[in-house]
Motif scaffolding. Sequence first.
Motif, short mmCIF file in Angstrom:
data_model
loop_
_atom_site.label_atom_id
_atom_site.label_comp_id
_atom_site.label_asym_id
_atom_site.label_seq_id
_atom_site.Cartn_x
_atom_site.Cartn_y
_atom_site.Cartn_z
N LYS A 58 -34.63 47.88 52.94
CA LYS A 58 -34.77 48.05 51.38
C LYS A 58 -33.70 48.99 50.80
O LYS A 58 -33.36 49.89 51.26
N THR A 69 -37.73 48.84 44.33
CA THR A 69 -37.30 48.43 45.52
C THR A 69 -36.46 47.13 45.63
O THR A 69 -37.18 46.19 44.97
N SER A 71 -35.03 43.84 48.11
CA SER A 71 -35.04 43.53 49.42
C SER A 71 -33.55 43.28 50.14
O SER A 71 -32.62 43.14 49.17
N TYR A 151 -32.23 51.29 55.07
CA TYR A 151 -32.79 51.92 53.75
C TYR A 151 -31.43 52.52 52.99
O TYR A 151 -30.46 53.11 53.81
#
Length: 168
Positions: A58, A69, A71, A151
């Motif tokens: 993410k 957010t 993907s 992340y």
Amino acid sequence: MKFTFSVLLASILFVSCKSNSDSASNEAFEKNSKTVLAYMNGVQNEKIDYSGFSKDFKSLGTIFGSKDTISLEEFKEGDKMMLAKFNFKLIGGEPIFLPGVNSQTKMPDGSVRNYSTWEISTEKTDSTEAKTAKFKLYQSYDFDADGKILYEQSYGDITAVMMYLTSK
């Protein structure tokens, strides 16, 4: 005497455990820094290898108007669109990598933070001149247990750079 010996033994155990933990996070940081640098070099060379990214990746949407957010598939699509329009080059030598910490424990965890300066440019076309902008960026990368980027978040005034580069 028993008390002194107990305190000394506890101190030795504490220091030795901390050293092992520090060593593991330092090793993870070194390995993870190479993963981040490989991604950055992929951007420069327009040949990004996403094998260093987790399937659960993410990205925090920090660009004005973006989703909160993003993907992995959306991230790849964003990279593809950016590389189609702009040329990217790291300037000022290697980026500065700093070890990150776990937000709860405040202990080093192998995550990677970096400061870099990029030169972003457009090609000259029949209707536009070539343009170049220098852009400072701060990025943060967290990793999963397999050493893959889980992340990412980037901070810099990318919206203003894109507006400048695409203006006539």
